[in-house]
Design an enzyme around this catalytic site. Structure first.
Site, PDB file in Angstrom:
ATOM      1  N   THR A  32       0.831  -1.209   0.000  1.00  0.00           N
ATOM      2  CA  THR A  32       0.000   0.000   0.000  1.00  0.00           C
ATOM      3  C   THR A  32       0.865   1.258   0.000  1.00  0.00           C
ATOM      4  O   THR A  32       0.723   2.134  -0.852  1.00  0.00           O
ATOM      5  CB  THR A  32      -0.905   0.009   1.256  1.00  0.00           C
ATOM      6  OG1 THR A  32      -1.625  -1.217   1.282  1.00  0.00           O
ATOM      7  CG2 THR A  32      -1.870   1.157   1.247  1.00  0.00           C
ATOM      8  N   LYS A  69       7.693   1.373  11.863  1.00  0.00           N
ATOM      9  CA  LYS A  69       7.688   1.694  13.300  1.00  0.00           C
ATOM     10  C   LYS A  69       8.084   0.507  14.168  1.00  0.00           C
ATOM     11  O   LYS A  69       8.673   0.693  15.229  1.00  0.00           O
ATOM     12  CB  LYS A  69       6.326   2.238  13.739  1.00  0.00           C
ATOM     13  CG  LYS A  69       5.147   1.344  13.444  1.00  0.00           C
ATOM     14  CD  LYS A  69       4.258   1.957  12.418  1.00  0.00           C
ATOM     15  CE  LYS A  69       3.485   0.874  11.698  1.00  0.00           C
ATOM     16  NZ  LYS A  69       2.657   1.399  10.636  1.00  0.00           N
ATOM     17  N   VAL A 117       5.136   7.438  12.127  1.00  0.00           N
ATOM     18  CA  VAL A 117       4.174   7.875  13.154  1.00  0.00           C
ATOM     19  C   VAL A 117       3.218   8.911  12.566  1.00  0.00           C
ATOM     20  O   VAL A 117       3.655   9.881  11.935  1.00  0.00           O
ATOM     21  CB  VAL A 117       4.905   8.523  14.361  1.00  0.00           C
ATOM     22  CG1 VAL A 117       3.901   8.886  15.449  1.00  0.00           C
ATOM     23  CG2 VAL A 117       5.981   7.603  14.916  1.00  0.00           C
ATOM     24  N   GLU A 124      -3.079  -2.890   9.601  1.00  0.00           N
ATOM     25  CA  GLU A 124      -1.844  -3.637   9.347  1.00  0.00           C
ATOM     26  C   GLU A 124      -2.221  -5.008   8.779  1.00  0.00           C
ATOM     27  O   GLU A 124      -3.363  -5.464   8.921  1.00  0.00           O
ATOM     28  CB  GLU A 124      -1.080  -3.832  10.661  1.00  0.00           C
ATOM     29  CG  GLU A 124      -0.639  -2.535  11.311  1.00  0.00           C
ATOM     30  CD  GLU A 124       0.366  -1.778  10.455  1.00  0.00           C
ATOM     31  OE1 GLU A 124       1.371  -2.367  10.043  1.00  0.00           O
ATOM     32  OE2 GLU A 124       0.134  -0.599  10.186  1.00  0.00           O
ATOM     33  N   LYS A 171       4.631   3.457  18.177  1.00  0.00           N
ATOM     34  CA  LYS A 171       4.704   4.872  17.796  1.00  0.00           C
ATOM     35  C   LYS A 171       5.009   5.765  18.997  1.00  0.00           C
ATOM     36  O   LYS A 171       5.815   6.692  18.899  1.00  0.00           O
ATOM     37  CB  LYS A 171       3.396   5.286  17.120  1.00  0.00           C
ATOM     38  CG  LYS A 171       3.218   4.602  15.755  1.00  0.00           C
ATOM     39  CD  LYS A 171       1.816   4.798  15.212  1.00  0.00           C
ATOM     40  CE  LYS A 171       1.655   4.181  13.839  1.00  0.00           C
ATOM     41  NZ  LYS A 171       0.261   4.124  13.403  1.00  0.00           N
TER      42      LYS A 171
HETATM   43  N1  HSE Z   1      -2.256   0.485  10.833  1.00  0.00           N
HETATM   44  C1  HSE Z   1      -1.752   1.789  11.084  1.00  0.00           C
HETATM   45  C2  HSE Z   1      -2.910   2.632  11.604  1.00  0.00           C
HETATM   46  C3  HSE Z   1      -1.206   2.359   9.825  1.00  0.00           C
HETATM   47  O1  HSE Z   1      -4.048   2.191  11.532  1.00  0.00           O
HETATM   48  O2  HSE Z   1      -2.684   3.722  12.086  1.00  0.00           O
HETATM   49  C4  HSE Z   1      -0.291   3.506  10.017  1.00  0.00           C
HETATM   50  O3  HSE Z   1       0.769   3.197  10.849  1.00  0.00           O
END
Ligand code: HSE
Length: 427
Positions: free
Chosen positions: A13, A103, A130, A188, A203
């Site tokens: 992505t 991260k 982040v 994710e 983060k």
């Molecule tokens: N899976 C992460 C989120 C993507 O939903 O914030 C960005 O780090």
């Protein structure tokens, strides 16, 4: 150095978002036209892909990519701990600058990577790690450099914020909201990282390390996820004047660091409570600046790619600055453009007209606006002022010049005594 050559590790992505920007530099920072996407490292050459890449740049030889002497900047957006960490280290050992959005690697091995980078005289930049599209790392490192930072409060996971918002606003259950987040590319690959708070913990560990100059041990970040929250809890929270958010927090407590991630009831009057959907927001407390809140899209291809490419531009500027002038400290060469005359501006208007209170006045106003092509959203007569009717008109988007022509005509009507206020309406 001719072009600045980029090696991209990962075409998921975020990787596809980064490649799309690099391949279409027009109208963006001029340094982007000075770069070439040289190689793209992927697991399979045969996977169908929507993005059209120049022939021959895809490779499965990831080690070959980081060792390619023609590549100046390695961009790692493949995710996961290995081989990402080893590839970043190898790129550093080869004297290449690295941009990463990883991260998980940064939260666990950041100190090792930064140390290796310092020794080699290269940079590891990580704005995409982040807050998605929110610039947070650079402000922490640079613009807020005068401050003693005291506190970070953040909504730093877009997926969980999206899920909580859907559960609250649309009454969805947890599973349906998660499925929607996944279909939109926010979550994710393994959604547990989002839902269990692990992604947010990575983060906040990175932010705390940068803000407080302390080495955060990632496993010591207290972490609770949102899996146990039921729609009824959100309803009760609302009745009590709160919203439930997955809050990531880091603050100094004497000599100790208070750092944690957990669902939290936040008063509805707090600015973080109104951060909805996939938006992220981070409140930084510093002395002497006070509190600064940064908000924006926290996940998804475009926002994260925006942050990653911003880092690439930063490294490129540093490479070019070696020959003298730093391209990011000077303003970009602006091209002159025509300023839109106010008559050609399109906007909505609010206006208050005082008229004699007699039949046909509102009709006259409407006819005059209509004759000049000014479409009205509402005309109301709410009050009276000293025997005069007070008529409030709100228009749709109209051409400013047309509006003023109509208003000049209206001003001449015998029944119109005054037009005390004209304001523009934003929409
Ligand atoms: N899976 C992460 C989120 C993507 O939903 O914030 C960005 O780090």
């Amino acid at each position: 150095m001719d072009k600045i050559n980029i090696g991209l590790l990962g075409l998921g992505t975020v990787g596809a978002g980064v490649a799309a920007i690099l391949l279409d530099p027009q109208g963006r920072h001029p340094l982007l036209a000075d770069m070439a996407l040289r190689r793209v490292g992927v697991r399979s050459l045969h996977k169908p892909r929507a993005l059209h890449l120049p022939a021959g740049i895809l490779t499965t030889d990831l080690v070959g990519l980081v060792q390619d002497p023609d590549i100046h900047i390695v961009v790692e957006v493949m995710g996961g701990l290995e081989p990402a960490r080893s590839l970043i280290l190898q790129a550093i050992q080869q004297g290449k600058h690295v941009v990463t959005a990883n991260k998980a690697v940064l939260a666990r091995y950041g100190a090792e990577l930064w140390q290796a980078a310092r020794e080699k005289g290269v940079y590891v930049l990580m704005e995409g790690a982040v807050g998605g599209g929110i610039p947070i790392i650079h402000p922490l490192k640079q613009a807020l450099g005068a401050n003693r930072l005291t506190r970070i409060l953040g909504i730093v996971n877009g997926t969980t914020n999206f899920i909580l918002t859907q559960m609250e606003a649309a009454g969805m259950d947890f599973a349906a909201a998660l499925a929607t987040a996944q279909s939109l590319g926010y979550a994710e690959a393994d959604p547990r990282a989002d839902v269990d708070g692990e992604d947010a913990a990575d983060k906040i560990a990175i932010l705390a390390t940068l803000a407080f100059g302390v080495q955060v041990v990632r496993d010591e970040v207290y972490c609770e996820g949102i899996g146990g929250i039921e729609p009824v809890d959100l309803q009760y929270a609302e009745r009590l004047g709160f919203r439930v958010k997955l809050l990531a927090l880091a603050q100094r407590q004497g000599e100790a660091l208070d750092i944690r991630v957990h669902p939290t009831l936040i008063p509805r009057s707090h600015p973080l409570a109104s951060v909805q959907g996939v938006q992220n927001a981070i409140v930084l407390g510093g002395d002497p600046v006070g509190e600064v809140m940064l908000q924006g899209p926290g996940a998804g291809a475009g926002p994260t790619a925006s942050a990653v490419v911003g880092d690439i531009v930063n490294v490129a500027a540093t490479l070019r600055a070696n020959s003298g002038y730093h391209p990011l400290l000077g303003a970009t060469g602006a091209i002159p453009t025509r300023r839109l005359p106010m008559d050609e501006v399109h906007t909505r208007f609010y206006t208050r007209v005082l008229t004699q209170d007699r039949p046909g006045v509102i009709g006259q106003l409407g006819t005059s606006f209509g004759r000049h092509g000014v479409s009205l959203e509402s005309v109301v007569q709410i009050g009276r002022q000293e025997e005069l009717a007070e008529i409030v008109v709100v228009t749709h988007q109209v051409r400013e010049g047309d509006f003023w022509l109509a208003l000049e005509e209206i001003r001449q009507f015998a029944a119109v005594m005054a037009i005390p206020t004209v304001l523009r309406v934003w929409s």
